[in-house]
Design a protein around this motif. Structure first.
Motif, PDB file in Angstrom:
ATOM      1  N   GLY A  16      13.782  22.345  -4.952  1.00  0.00           N
ATOM      2  CA  GLY A  16      13.716  20.753  -4.417  1.00  0.00           C
ATOM      3  C   GLY A  16      13.667  20.271  -5.447  1.00  0.00           C
ATOM      4  N   MET A  17      14.259  21.433  -6.746  1.00  0.00           N
ATOM      5  CA  MET A  17      14.247  20.164  -8.520  1.00  0.00           C
ATOM      6  C   MET A  17      16.018  20.598  -8.425  1.00  0.00           C
ATOM      7  SD  MET A  17      12.789  21.356 -11.738  1.00  0.00           S
ATOM      8  CE  MET A  17      13.418  20.251 -13.231  1.00  0.00           C
ATOM      9  N   LEU A  18      16.726  19.369  -8.991  1.00  0.00           N
ATOM     10  CA  LEU A  18      17.891  19.016  -9.544  1.00  0.00           C
ATOM     11  C   LEU A  18      18.187  18.638 -10.903  1.00  0.00           C
ATOM     12  CD1 LEU A  18      20.456  17.734  -9.165  1.00  0.00           C
ATOM     13  CD2 LEU A  18      19.969  15.905  -9.400  1.00  0.00           C
ATOM     14  N   VAL A  19      18.694  20.075 -11.396  1.00  0.00           N
ATOM     15  CA  VAL A  19      19.057  19.569 -12.451  1.00  0.00           C
ATOM     16  C   VAL A  19      20.948  19.156 -12.688  1.00  0.00           C
ATOM     17  CG1 VAL A  19      17.349  21.620 -13.110  1.00  0.00           C
ATOM     18  CG2 VAL A  19      19.409  22.295 -12.673  1.00  0.00           C
ATOM     19  N   ALA A  20      20.749  18.714 -14.490  1.00  0.00           N
ATOM     20  CA  ALA A  20      22.062  17.889 -14.113  1.00  0.00           C
ATOM     21  C   ALA A  20      22.553  17.968 -15.826  1.00  0.00           C
ATOM     22  CB  ALA A  20      22.033  16.640 -13.769  1.00  0.00           C
ATOM     23  N   ASP A  21      23.317  18.423 -16.238  1.00  0.00           N
ATOM     24  CA  ASP A  21      24.424  18.067 -17.432  1.00  0.00           C
ATOM     25  C   ASP A  21      25.266  17.333 -17.170  1.00  0.00           C
ATOM     26  OD1 ASP A  21      24.527  17.890 -19.689  1.00  0.00           O
ATOM     27  OD2 ASP A  21      25.447  20.178 -20.374  1.00  0.00           O
ATOM     28  N   ILE A  22      25.047  15.872 -17.910  1.00  0.00           N
ATOM     29  CA  ILE A  22      25.837  15.178 -17.808  1.00  0.00           C
ATOM     30  C   ILE A  22      26.850  15.058 -18.829  1.00  0.00           C
ATOM     31  CG2 ILE A  22      26.511  12.652 -16.440  1.00  0.00           C
ATOM     32  CD1 ILE A  22      24.745  12.607 -14.560  1.00  0.00           C
ATOM     33  N   GLY A  23      28.067  14.427 -19.589  1.00  0.00           N
ATOM     34  CA  GLY A  23      28.272  14.948 -20.232  1.00  0.00           C
ATOM     35  C   GLY A  23      30.048  13.612 -20.136  1.00  0.00           C
ATOM     36  N   GLY A  24      30.653  14.064 -21.300  1.00  0.00           N
ATOM     37  CA  GLY A  24      32.116  12.492 -21.582  1.00  0.00           C
ATOM     38  C   GLY A  24      32.747  13.425 -20.417  1.00  0.00           C
ATOM     39  N   THR A  25      33.043  14.365 -20.377  1.00  0.00           N
ATOM     40  CA  THR A  25      33.930  14.692 -19.236  1.00  0.00           C
ATOM     41  C   THR A  25      33.430  15.169 -17.986  1.00  0.00           C
ATOM     42  OG1 THR A  25      35.139  14.870 -21.733  1.00  0.00           O
ATOM     43  CG2 THR A  25      35.972  16.596 -19.176  1.00  0.00           C
ATOM     44  N   ARG A  26      32.805  15.941 -18.084  1.00  0.00           N
ATOM     45  CA  ARG A  26      32.113  16.417 -17.224  1.00  0.00           C
ATOM     46  C   ARG A  26      30.365  17.028 -16.850  1.00  0.00           C
ATOM     47  NH1 ARG A  26      36.531  17.980 -16.723  1.00  0.00           N
ATOM     48  NH2 ARG A  26      38.316  20.150 -16.977  1.00  0.00           N
TER      49      ARG A  26
ATOM     50  N   LEU B 164      24.220  16.046  -4.156  1.00  0.00           N
ATOM     51  CA  LEU B 164      23.455  15.511  -3.011  1.00  0.00           C
ATOM     52  C   LEU B 164      24.599  15.590  -1.526  1.00  0.00           C
ATOM     53  CD1 LEU B 164      20.644  13.564  -4.442  1.00  0.00           C
ATOM     54  CD2 LEU B 164      20.990  15.763  -4.272  1.00  0.00           C
ATOM     55  N   ALA B 165      25.323  14.571  -0.812  1.00  0.00           N
ATOM     56  CA  ALA B 165      25.981  14.519  -0.433  1.00  0.00           C
ATOM     57  C   ALA B 165      26.521  16.086  -0.190  1.00  0.00           C
ATOM     58  CB  ALA B 165      26.740  13.773  -0.316  1.00  0.00           C
ATOM     59  N   GLU B 166      27.346  16.374  -1.133  1.00  0.00           N
ATOM     60  CA  GLU B 166      28.308  17.455  -0.945  1.00  0.00           C
ATOM     61  C   GLU B 166      27.334  18.553  -0.715  1.00  0.00           C
ATOM     62  OE1 GLU B 166      31.040  20.971  -3.832  1.00  0.00           O
ATOM     63  OE2 GLU B 166      30.829  18.737  -4.114  1.00  0.00           O
ATOM     64  N   VAL B 167      25.911  18.796  -0.800  1.00  0.00           N
ATOM     65  CA  VAL B 167      25.331  20.616  -0.881  1.00  0.00           C
ATOM     66  C   VAL B 167      24.417  20.084   0.473  1.00  0.00           C
ATOM     67  CG1 VAL B 167      25.258  21.366  -3.106  1.00  0.00           C
ATOM     68  CG2 VAL B 167      23.520  19.802  -2.367  1.00  0.00           C
ATOM     69  N   GLY B 168      24.084  18.514   1.073  1.00  0.00           N
ATOM     70  CA  GLY B 168      23.747  18.550   1.836  1.00  0.00           C
ATOM     71  C   GLY B 168      21.965  17.749   1.775  1.00  0.00           C
ATOM     72  N   THR B 169      22.176  17.217   0.742  1.00  0.00           N
ATOM     73  CA  THR B 169      21.125  15.955   0.195  1.00  0.00           C
ATOM     74  C   THR B 169      20.120  16.274   1.053  1.00  0.00           C
ATOM     75  OG1 THR B 169      22.642  14.198   1.350  1.00  0.00           O
ATOM     76  CG2 THR B 169      20.509  13.556   0.681  1.00  0.00           C
ATOM     77  N   PRO B 170      18.730  17.516  -0.108  1.00  0.00           N
ATOM     78  CA  PRO B 170      18.075  18.085  -0.043  1.00  0.00           C
ATOM     79  C   PRO B 170      16.902  16.969  -0.780  1.00  0.00           C
ATOM     80  CG  PRO B 170      18.754  19.422  -2.043  1.00  0.00           C
ATOM     81  CD  PRO B 170      20.152  18.216  -0.958  1.00  0.00           C
ATOM     82  N   ALA B 171      15.474  17.344   0.382  1.00  0.00           N
ATOM     83  CA  ALA B 171      14.116  16.928  -0.152  1.00  0.00           C
ATOM     84  C   ALA B 171      14.347  17.044  -1.247  1.00  0.00           C
ATOM     85  CB  ALA B 171      13.258  17.335   0.651  1.00  0.00           C
ATOM     86  N   LEU B 172      14.421  15.806  -2.583  1.00  0.00           N
ATOM     87  CA  LEU B 172      13.916  16.558  -4.242  1.00  0.00           C
ATOM     88  C   LEU B 172      12.260  16.211  -4.431  1.00  0.00           C
ATOM     89  CD1 LEU B 172      17.497  14.917  -5.849  1.00  0.00           C
ATOM     90  CD2 LEU B 172      16.530  17.445  -5.187  1.00  0.00           C
ATOM     91  N   GLN B 173      12.045  17.150  -5.118  1.00  0.00           N
ATOM     92  CA  GLN B 173      10.619  16.548  -5.436  1.00  0.00           C
ATOM     93  C   GLN B 173      10.649  16.474  -7.196  1.00  0.00           C
ATOM     94  OE1 GLN B 173       8.235  20.296  -5.421  1.00  0.00           O
ATOM     95  NE2 GLN B 173       8.597  20.292  -3.270  1.00  0.00           N
ATOM     96  N   ALA B 174      11.377  16.802  -8.278  1.00  0.00           N
ATOM     97  CA  ALA B 174      12.075  16.436  -9.327  1.00  0.00           C
ATOM     98  C   ALA B 174      13.534  16.419  -9.468  1.00  0.00           C
ATOM     99  CB  ALA B 174      11.406  17.509  -9.956  1.00  0.00           C
ATOM    100  N   ALA B 175      13.713  16.137 -10.646  1.00  0.00           N
ATOM    101  CA  ALA B 175      15.264  16.105 -11.832  1.00  0.00           C
ATOM    102  C   ALA B 175      14.546  16.367 -13.371  1.00  0.00           C
ATOM    103  CB  ALA B 175      15.840  14.955 -10.982  1.00  0.00           C
ATOM    104  N   ALA B 176      15.686  17.152 -13.444  1.00  0.00           N
ATOM    105  CA  ALA B 176      15.939  16.788 -14.798  1.00  0.00           C
ATOM    106  C   ALA B 176      17.521  16.540 -15.296  1.00  0.00           C
ATOM    107  CB  ALA B 176      15.890  18.229 -15.272  1.00  0.00           C
TER     108      ALA B 176
END
Length: 63
Positions: free
Chosen positions: A5-15, A49-61
């Motif tokens: 339930g942990m989301l990780v993301a790297d949001i850059g200028g292009t991707r 989250l909509a694409e992967v089924g909106t899981p219940a998240l406990q945390a995000a980085a």
């Protein structure tokens, strides 16, 4: 805390790269989105989250 339930993301200028971590901490359901397709990071996260089924998240980085 379990990494389930942990989301990780790297949001850059292009991707924006997103994944969920499994119980071992390995990424799964990896998706790469173009940041120009979204008005901001919140909308990109919502789309992922909509694409992967909106899981219940406990945390995000997000970087």
């Amino acid at each position: 805390m379990s990494s389930d339930g942990m989301l990780v993301a790297d949001i850059g200028g292009t991707r924006a790269r997103f994944a969920l971590l499994d119980q071992t901490g390995s990424p799964k359901l990896v998706r790469i989105l173009a940041v120009t397709d979204f008005p901001g990071p919140v909308e990109a996260i919502q789309a992922y989250l909509a694409e992967v089924g909106t899981p219940a998240l406990q945390a995000a980085a997000i970087a």
